[in-house]
Design a protein around this motif. Structure first.
Motif, PDB file in Angstrom:
ATOM      1  N   PRO A 244     -60.460  28.230  96.156  1.00  0.00           N
ATOM      2  CA  PRO A 244     -61.142  27.068  95.560  1.00  0.00           C
ATOM      3  C   PRO A 244     -60.386  25.767  95.799  1.00  0.00           C
ATOM      4  N   GLY A 245     -61.105  24.758  96.237  1.00  0.00           N
ATOM      5  CA  GLY A 245     -60.516  23.442  96.415  1.00  0.00           C
ATOM      6  C   GLY A 245     -59.634  23.275  97.634  1.00  0.00           C
ATOM      7  N   ASN A 246     -59.563  24.280  98.504  1.00  0.00           N
ATOM      8  CA  ASN A 246     -58.669  24.226  99.665  1.00  0.00           C
ATOM      9  C   ASN A 246     -59.459  23.786 100.895  1.00  0.00           C
ATOM     10  N   ASP A 247     -59.358  22.514 101.247  1.00  0.00           N
ATOM     11  CA  ASP A 247     -60.140  22.005 102.376  1.00  0.00           C
ATOM     12  C   ASP A 247     -59.629  22.531 103.714  1.00  0.00           C
ATOM     13  N   LEU A 248     -58.369  22.961 103.782  1.00  0.00           N
ATOM     14  CA  LEU A 248     -57.841  23.511 105.028  1.00  0.00           C
ATOM     15  C   LEU A 248     -58.511  24.850 105.331  1.00  0.00           C
ATOM     16  N   VAL A 249     -58.598  25.713 104.339  1.00  0.00           N
ATOM     17  CA  VAL A 249     -59.316  26.978 104.515  1.00  0.00           C
ATOM     18  C   VAL A 249     -60.785  26.692 104.815  1.00  0.00           C
ATOM     19  N   GLY A 250     -61.367  25.737 104.090  1.00  0.00           N
ATOM     20  CA  GLY A 250     -62.770  25.404 104.297  1.00  0.00           C
ATOM     21  C   GLY A 250     -63.044  24.913 105.705  1.00  0.00           C
ATOM     22  N   PHE A 251     -62.154  24.082 106.253  1.00  0.00           N
ATOM     23  CA  PHE A 251     -62.385  23.588 107.604  1.00  0.00           C
ATOM     24  C   PHE A 251     -62.253  24.708 108.626  1.00  0.00           C
ATOM     25  N   ALA A 297     -54.999  22.510 114.304  1.00  0.00           N
ATOM     26  CA  ALA A 297     -54.205  23.610 114.860  1.00  0.00           C
ATOM     27  C   ALA A 297     -54.554  24.943 114.205  1.00  0.00           C
ATOM     28  N   LEU A 298     -54.624  24.973 112.886  1.00  0.00           N
ATOM     29  CA  LEU A 298     -54.938  26.231 112.215  1.00  0.00           C
ATOM     30  C   LEU A 298     -56.379  26.649 112.458  1.00  0.00           C
ATOM     31  N   ALA A 299     -57.281  25.680 112.526  1.00  0.00           N
ATOM     32  CA  ALA A 299     -58.678  26.012 112.809  1.00  0.00           C
ATOM     33  C   ALA A 299     -58.804  26.671 114.176  1.00  0.00           C
ATOM     34  N   GLU A 300     -58.031  26.187 115.139  1.00  0.00           N
ATOM     35  CA  GLU A 300     -58.073  26.800 116.466  1.00  0.00           C
ATOM     36  C   GLU A 300     -57.505  28.217 116.425  1.00  0.00           C
ATOM     37  N   LEU A 327     -48.972  32.212 114.810  1.00  0.00           N
ATOM     38  CA  LEU A 327     -49.204  31.450 113.585  1.00  0.00           C
ATOM     39  C   LEU A 327     -47.930  30.834 113.027  1.00  0.00           C
ATOM     40  N   ASP A 328     -46.816  31.153 113.647  1.00  0.00           N
ATOM     41  CA  ASP A 328     -45.499  30.756 113.124  1.00  0.00           C
ATOM     42  C   ASP A 328     -45.329  31.284 111.695  1.00  0.00           C
ATOM     43  N   ALA A 329     -45.910  32.464 111.465  1.00  0.00           N
ATOM     44  CA  ALA A 329     -45.965  33.010 110.104  1.00  0.00           C
ATOM     45  C   ALA A 329     -44.616  33.489 109.587  1.00  0.00           C
ATOM     46  N   LEU A 330     -43.694  33.843 110.480  1.00  0.00           N
ATOM     47  CA  LEU A 330     -42.397  34.323 110.002  1.00  0.00           C
ATOM     48  C   LEU A 330     -41.629  33.186 109.319  1.00  0.00           C
ATOM     49  N   ARG A 331     -41.786  31.966 109.849  1.00  0.00           N
ATOM     50  CA  ARG A 331     -41.114  30.823 109.237  1.00  0.00           C
ATOM     51  C   ARG A 331     -41.985  30.126 108.193  1.00  0.00           C
ATOM     52  N   ARG A 332     -43.306  30.205 108.367  1.00  0.00           N
ATOM     53  CA  ARG A 332     -44.214  29.460 107.498  1.00  0.00           C
ATOM     54  C   ARG A 332     -45.309  30.397 106.975  1.00  0.00           C
ATOM     55  N   PRO A 333     -44.979  31.212 105.998  1.00  0.00           N
ATOM     56  CA  PRO A 333     -45.947  32.200 105.499  1.00  0.00           C
ATOM     57  C   PRO A 333     -47.221  31.582 104.934  1.00  0.00           C
ATOM     58  N   ALA A 334     -47.156  30.329 104.495  1.00  0.00           N
ATOM     59  CA  ALA A 334     -48.359  29.693 103.952  1.00  0.00           C
ATOM     60  C   ALA A 334     -49.445  29.571 105.020  1.00  0.00           C
ATOM     61  N   ARG A 335     -49.059  29.451 106.273  1.00  0.00           N
ATOM     62  CA  ARG A 335     -50.050  29.377 107.347  1.00  0.00           C
ATOM     63  C   ARG A 335     -50.796  30.702 107.471  1.00  0.00           C
ATOM     64  N   LEU A 336     -50.079  31.795 107.285  1.00  0.00           N
ATOM     65  CA  LEU A 336     -50.729  33.104 107.321  1.00  0.00           C
ATOM     66  C   LEU A 336     -51.726  33.234 106.177  1.00  0.00           C
ATOM     67  N   ASP A 337     -51.382  32.702 105.016  1.00  0.00           N
ATOM     68  CA  ASP A 337     -52.292  32.775 103.870  1.00  0.00           C
ATOM     69  C   ASP A 337     -53.593  32.029 104.145  1.00  0.00           C
ATOM     70  N   VAL A 338     -53.489  30.855 104.761  1.00  0.00           N
ATOM     71  CA  VAL A 338     -54.698  30.094 105.102  1.00  0.00           C
ATOM     72  C   VAL A 338     -55.525  30.861 106.124  1.00  0.00           C
TER      73      VAL A 338
END
Length: 415
Positions: A244-251, A297-300, A327-338
């Motif tokens: 909810p409210g996460n425009d990054l996931v929404g995009f 970048a994440l949308a791609e 995803l650079d997920a090992l350093r930035r786990p939040a990107r994996l969550d999105v």
């Protein structure tokens, strides 16, 4: 000098919704009057001030006159002679054109209370057509209030269609389109944003890559809703429930399937390779609207890799590590969550599958955790150095994912 609470604060009080922003209009005052009381000026286009104690916005009552195309084509008048009714007349929707004084008495010259009760989004006056941003705002309010039963009034939709035909929407600057879209993606039912824009014809002008998805068929066994545009609407609403409210996931959800509009007709309703075809239209959209770098970048990544996420249990451990690394997920786990939230929305954005489980998300998070736990120190102690350390760490991570995979069962693939 009189002050009134206006706009969303009054509307949301009537709807029983939490009031977040308190905006006020000041009638019978000049800029110097507010400055003398300690208000701080912030407005560039017209006089807006911040209250010296609360920090809330107070704007002088104003009128506006159309002088050219687009959002900036206006001349404003803000002085002590402008009445409250004149200020309310310039607003977009009747539900936003209600004022409340300090005693709780409402001023409602355009029947906004009636439209709140009737759940209708209706324009205040014919001057609505003078500002193309209002097309986006109506669509955004539809996304916010659709769960409450709000619909766009027929005469308002007719005006929006006229604005599209007259080319007013063509003059919208990318920054405003993105700003309104970003807000719409945080609302409870973003699908309404697309439907309203599509009905008035603005979706084809502003988001041709998205509009092209409507009418494109998919395999019914995987997509009972069949129409790709309908699927996209369902994915957007699923994303709003999951994050909810996460425009990054929404995009990411909005643009994940753009490649399906480019599938050759003789291959339909299958869409082999759509994840790769979608990159070009995605890049065109993000460049045109000046979408922030991280969103683009994440949308791609979601566009390219969402099928691999769905097939996570079938992937080789080395491929899983490659996905996590991309995803650079090992350093930035939040990107994996999105990424996973958008992929889960894709899974649930199917007729009859709205409540499906998505165990792939837990598996990929665990794969990320066991990979991140591999430490270079052990290999340094073994006497390795330089590239050999990196190679050993990669092999160890693949082994860790393989051990994890051995504890999981295969999941039904999603195409």
């Amino acid at each position: 000098m009189q002050t009134y609470l206006v706009g969303g604060a009054v509307r949301d009080k009537l709807l029983g919704r939490p009031v977040v922003d308190h905006d006020h209009v000041v009638v019978g005052a000049r800029p110097e009057d507010l400055l003398a009381l300690g208000y701080k000026p912030v407005g560039k286009d017209f006089p807006v001030f911040l209250h010296p104690k609360t920090g809330e916005e107070y704007a002088l009552a104003r009128t506006e006159r159309k002088t050219g195309h687009g959002y900036h084509g206006f001349v404003f008048q803000a002085d002590a002679t402008v009445t409250l009714e004149q200020d309310l007349a310039r607003r977009d929707l009747t539900i936003n054109a209600i004022a409340e004084d300090a005693h709780g008495t409402l001023t409602d010259p355009y029947d906004g209370v009636r439209d709140v009760e009737a759940r209708v989004l209706r324009h205040v006056s014919p001057a609505f057509i003078e500002d193309p941003v209002r097309v986006l705002r109506v669509a955004r309010f539809a996304a916010r209030f659709a769960p409450l039963g709000f619909t766009v009034a027929g005469e308002t939709m007719a005006l929006m269609q006229q604005m599209v035909r007259d080319g007013e929407v063509d003059h919208l600057v990318p920054e405003r389109v993105w700003a309104e879209t970003r807000k719409a993606l945080t609302e409870a039912q973003p699908s309404a944003f697309l439907r309203v824009l599509r009905e008035c014809g603005a979706l084809a002008v502003l988001f041709p890559e998205v509009d092209a998805l409507y009418g494109v068929p998919q395999r019914a066994e995987f997509h009972p809703e069949i129409d790709t545009g309908v699927h996209l609407e369902m994915v957007l609403d699923a994303a709003a429930r999951i994050a909810p409210g996460n425009d990054l996931v929404g995009f990411c959800a909005l643009v994940h399937d753009l490649g399906k509009a480019l599938t050759p007709a003789d291959e339909l309703p299958r869409h082999v390779g759509h994840e790769h075809r979608g990159v070009a239209p995605l890049r065109a959209l993000t460049a045109r609207l000046k979408v922030p770098t991280e969103h683009a970048a994440l949308a791609e990544q979601v566009c390219r890799e969402h099928l691999n996420a769905h097939r996570a249990f079938e992937l080789k451990p080395a491929t899983v590590l490659k996905l996590l690394s991309s995803l650079d997920a090992l350093r930035r786990p939040a990107r994996l969550d999105v990424f996973l939230a958008a992929c889960e929305a894709d899974k649930r954005g199917r007729l009859g599958h709205e409540q499906d489980e998505y165990p792939q998300a837990a598996y990929l998070r665990e794969a990320r955790a066991v990979s991140a736990a591999v430490d270079a120190g052990a290999f340094i102690e073994q006497g390795l150095s330089g590239p050999a350390i990196g190679n050993a760490m990669e092999a160890a991570r693949i082994d860790a994912i393989a051990a994890l995979k051995a504890t999981r069962s295969l999941s039904t693939p999603i195409i």
